[in-house]
Design a protein around this motif. Structure first.
Motif, PDB file in Angstrom:
ATOM      1  N   SER A 380       2.321  32.541  67.532  1.00 41.21           N
ATOM      2  CA  SER A 380       1.026  32.509  66.839  1.00 41.21           C
ATOM      3  C   SER A 380       0.985  31.402  65.793  1.00 41.21           C
ATOM      4  O   SER A 380      -0.038  30.715  65.635  1.00 41.21           O
ATOM      5  CB  SER A 380       0.758  33.862  66.172  1.00 41.21           C
ATOM      6  N   ILE A 381       2.087  31.217  65.072  1.00 40.89           N
ATOM      7  CA  ILE A 381       2.152  30.140  64.071  1.00 40.89           C
ATOM      8  C   ILE A 381       2.025  28.781  64.740  1.00 40.89           C
ATOM      9  O   ILE A 381       1.272  27.903  64.274  1.00 40.89           O
ATOM     10  CB  ILE A 381       3.465  30.235  63.263  1.00 40.89           C
ATOM     11  N   PHE A 396      -7.519  28.303  69.075  1.00 39.79           N
ATOM     12  CA  PHE A 396      -6.533  29.360  68.849  1.00 39.79           C
ATOM     13  C   PHE A 396      -6.903  30.605  69.661  1.00 39.79           C
ATOM     14  O   PHE A 396      -6.032  31.241  70.268  1.00 39.79           O
ATOM     15  CB  PHE A 396      -6.465  29.706  67.363  1.00 39.79           C
ATOM     16  N   ALA A 397      -8.188  30.942  69.693  1.00 39.09           N
ATOM     17  CA  ALA A 397      -8.645  32.103  70.466  1.00 39.09           C
ATOM     18  C   ALA A 397      -8.411  31.888  71.954  1.00 39.09           C
ATOM     19  O   ALA A 397      -7.972  32.798  72.676  1.00 39.09           O
ATOM     20  CB  ALA A 397     -10.124  32.369  70.185  1.00 39.09           C
ATOM     21  N   ILE A 398      -8.697  30.671  72.437  1.00 41.13           N
ATOM     22  CA  ILE A 398      -8.473  30.364  73.855  1.00 41.13           C
ATOM     23  C   ILE A 398      -6.988  30.472  74.196  1.00 41.13           C
ATOM     24  O   ILE A 398      -6.614  31.003  75.256  1.00 41.13           O
ATOM     25  CB  ILE A 398      -9.011  28.966  74.191  1.00 41.13           C
ATOM     26  N   ALA A 399      -6.144  29.989  73.296  1.00 40.99           N
ATOM     27  CA  ALA A 399      -4.698  30.057  73.520  1.00 40.99           C
ATOM     28  C   ALA A 399      -4.225  31.509  73.614  1.00 40.99           C
ATOM     29  O   ALA A 399      -3.389  31.852  74.465  1.00 40.99           O
ATOM     30  CB  ALA A 399      -3.968  29.324  72.408  1.00 40.99           C
ATOM     31  N   LEU A 400      -4.765  32.389  72.758  1.00 40.89           N
ATOM     32  CA  LEU A 400      -4.389  33.802  72.817  1.00 40.89           C
ATOM     33  C   LEU A 400      -4.888  34.466  74.103  1.00 40.89           C
ATOM     34  O   LEU A 400      -4.209  35.338  74.663  1.00 40.89           O
ATOM     35  CB  LEU A 400      -4.947  34.548  71.605  1.00 40.89           C
ATOM     36  N   PHE A 406      -1.116  35.509  80.696  1.00 41.74           N
ATOM     37  CA  PHE A 406       0.263  35.255  81.149  1.00 41.74           C
ATOM     38  C   PHE A 406       1.112  36.526  81.087  1.00 41.74           C
ATOM     39  O   PHE A 406       1.842  36.837  82.047  1.00 41.74           O
ATOM     40  CB  PHE A 406       0.897  34.155  80.289  1.00 41.74           C
ATOM     41  N   THR A 407       1.022  37.265  79.981  1.00 42.82           N
ATOM     42  CA  THR A 407       1.823  38.496  79.865  1.00 42.82           C
ATOM     43  C   THR A 407       1.421  39.509  80.923  1.00 42.82           C
ATOM     44  O   THR A 407       2.277  40.212  81.479  1.00 42.82           O
ATOM     45  CB  THR A 407       1.658  39.112  78.460  1.00 42.82           C
ATOM     46  N   PHE A 408       0.141  39.580  81.211  1.00 47.77           N
ATOM     47  CA  PHE A 408      -0.355  40.513  82.232  1.00 47.77           C
ATOM     48  C   PHE A 408       0.208  40.154  83.604  1.00 47.77           C
ATOM     49  O   PHE A 408       0.721  41.021  84.336  1.00 47.77           O
ATOM     50  CB  PHE A 408      -1.886  40.483  82.244  1.00 47.77           C
TER      51      PHE A 408
END
Length: 508
Positions: A380-381, A396-400, A406-408
């Motif tokens: 996140s940093i 930043f929102a798009i990256a999250l 990816f985790t899914f």
């Protein structure tokens, strides 16, 4: 009692026994009721109080203790909850047992998160208990109309200099300069009503106090109604407002040194409405008593010296400050209460976040959980730094969003391979913590993109083709917030089944 209940649950409902839901729920409901009753007591109104009474507000202390009690009870519950983990011990479990366990954890976390909300709800209930909504609205309308005839501001007084003069002093100077021969008033020093001009400082240009029950348009209509009464010499209508106002004051044991007839005689000056007396909002002029000047002693005010200190008093007054202060609170409690559909989302989402943190630790391991916390913090940093470098509002929102995707994919790919877990325990924790934000982040990104497109379009923002979509999203943000909770529950129902399958994979 609880010991016998726990024994029964251990034999018949081991999941309820393991989560300690029965004794925990009882304790949390009792504490929530305690905070609710504290709110009821703190919501009690003292109608003698006004904005000049600097009483100690211990609301911050109550909130601090509610948070402290929440933390202590959470730790105590977790100690008993983590003593036994049937999931990690490979006890026989049904398909939906994990979802049921998470639901219980969510329920307990919600009760822990509601202490402050219970306090504020108690305050709202107490303030609304004084009058029904319609009765409170009717009273506020009376107070608003009467405030037109009490010391206050003038409409559109942009040239007023607060550093040099008091508003009343300016008004008195203006009235003193007006004589019976002043039939023609300059346009820049006047107002126009019903085709006639009146001095800017005439009674017809006074403002009314506003309450949250009313909007700007209704306040304007109220002022126009009062002006019409004045110019049409509807004396009974004006006296009726004074009588109702003073009746409200008397009901709360508040004092005024005039009655409706005296009040009317002091303020009514047809047809110029310039020669009216000042009606104070309280007996003492709190705003000026420290620097009171003996020269200000006039037909409207007088000076008293008490123990060497000068105090300025109004010759005629009504308890406007106290009534306005307290009825504003009542109005707020009905129109914008502390606890509403928007504010209740805060404890709901906090409970969801807390339950998923606990659930992640429950279904993986302390090692995976800690690595996930550190890894997600570092990522996140880095993403935040990257967003600052490229100077994008929503990168930043798009990256999250991409990270959640990816985790899914990684977690379900691990299950489909049916091999070893590898780092999927860490990924599972990250997925549990990220997916509740998935749709809110998409909502935010779409809204920001639409704003950028609108600003890049026509110069008139309100006529942009993108504006209806922007307004629609803003108007339905609250609904979206609740729909997202439904989405989280449905996805957790699906994930809990997959987590049970994932647990059967070999460690790797």
């Amino acid at each position: 009692m609880f010991k016998n209940i726990q024994k029964y649950l251990l034999i018949n409902y081991p999941l309820l026994w393991n989560t300690k839901v029965v004794p925990t729920t009882f304790i949390l409901i009792v504490i929530n009721l305690i905070f609710f009753f504290i709110g009821l007591e703190k919501g009690k109104l003292d109608f003698f109080e006004n904005d000049n009474n600097y009483t100690y507000d211990d609301e911050a202390v109550v909130i601090f203790f509610s948070i402290l009690v929440s933390i202590l009870l959470l730790i105590l519950w977790l100690v008993f909850y983590f003593k036994n983990n049937s999931f990690k011990s490979f006890y026989p479990k049904r398909t939906l047992s994990l979802f049921k366990e998470w639901s219980i954890v969510l329920f307990i976390c919600l009760l822990i998160s509601l202490f402050t909300s219970s306090y504020y709800y108690g305050k709202d209930v107490r303030m609304r208990s004084y009058f029904t909504e319609q009765e409170a609205k009717n009273r506020c309308e009376i107070l608003s109309k009467a405030s037109f005839f009490i010391e206050g501001s003038y409409s559109n007084n942009y040239n007023y200099n607060y550093n040099d003069y008091s508003e009343v002093a300016v008004a008195e100077e203006a009235k003193a300069a007006v004589t019976a021969a002043d039939t023609a008033v300059a346009a820049n020093d006047s107002i126009k009503f019903n085709g006639k001009r009146y001095s800017f400082y005439s009674l017809l240009n006074k403002n009314v106090n506003s309450y949250t029950f009313f909007d700007y348009d209704s306040d304007s209509i109220r002022k126009k109604t009062i002006k019409t009464w004045l110019v049409n010499q509807q004396k009974d209508s004006i006296k009726s407002i004074f009588k109702k106002y003073l009746a409200i004051a008397k009901e709360h044991n508040l004092k005024a040194n005039i009655d409706e007839n005296k009040w009317f005689d002091l303020v009514y000056d047809y047809p110029s409405f310039m020669n009216y007396r000042e009606i104070g909002p309280s007996d003492v002029n709190y705003e000026y008593y420290e620097n009171v000047n003996q020269k200000q002693d006039s037909i409207n005010r007088y000076i008293k010296v008490i123990k060497g200190v000068k105090y300025e008093y109004y010759r005629y007054f009504v308890p406007e400050k106290s009534l306005n202060f307290n009825y504003n609170k009542i109005s707020e409690a009905w129109v914008s209460p502390n606890m509403n559909f928007t504010s209740i989302l805060i404890p709901f989402y906090f409970a969801i976040a807390l339950s998923l943190l606990i659930f992640g630790f429950r279904v993986t391991s302390g090692r995976n959980w800690l690595i996930a916390v550190i890894s997600l913090g570092v990522v996140s940093i880095l993403l935040g730094i990257f967003s600052i470098i490229i100077n994008s509002d929503y990168s930043f929102a798009i990256a999250l969003i991409l990270l959640t995707t990816f985790t899914f994919i990684y977690f379900f790919a691990t299950i489909s391979r049916k091999k070893s877990k590898n780092i999927s325990g860490v990924i599972l924790n990250a997925l549990l913590w990220l997916f509740p934000c998935f749709f809110p982040l998409i909502y935010y990104v779409i809204l920001e993109i639409l704003k950028d497109l609108a600003q890049a379009g026509p110069s008139n923002y309100l006529q942009s083709e993108y504006y209806p979509a922007i307004q629609f999203m803003k108007d339905n943000g609250l609904i979206f917030g609740y729909l997202n909770i439904v989405f989280i529950i449905i996805l957790m129902l699906f994930l809990s089944v997959k987590i049970k399958q994932w647990r059967g994979l070999a460690e790797g």
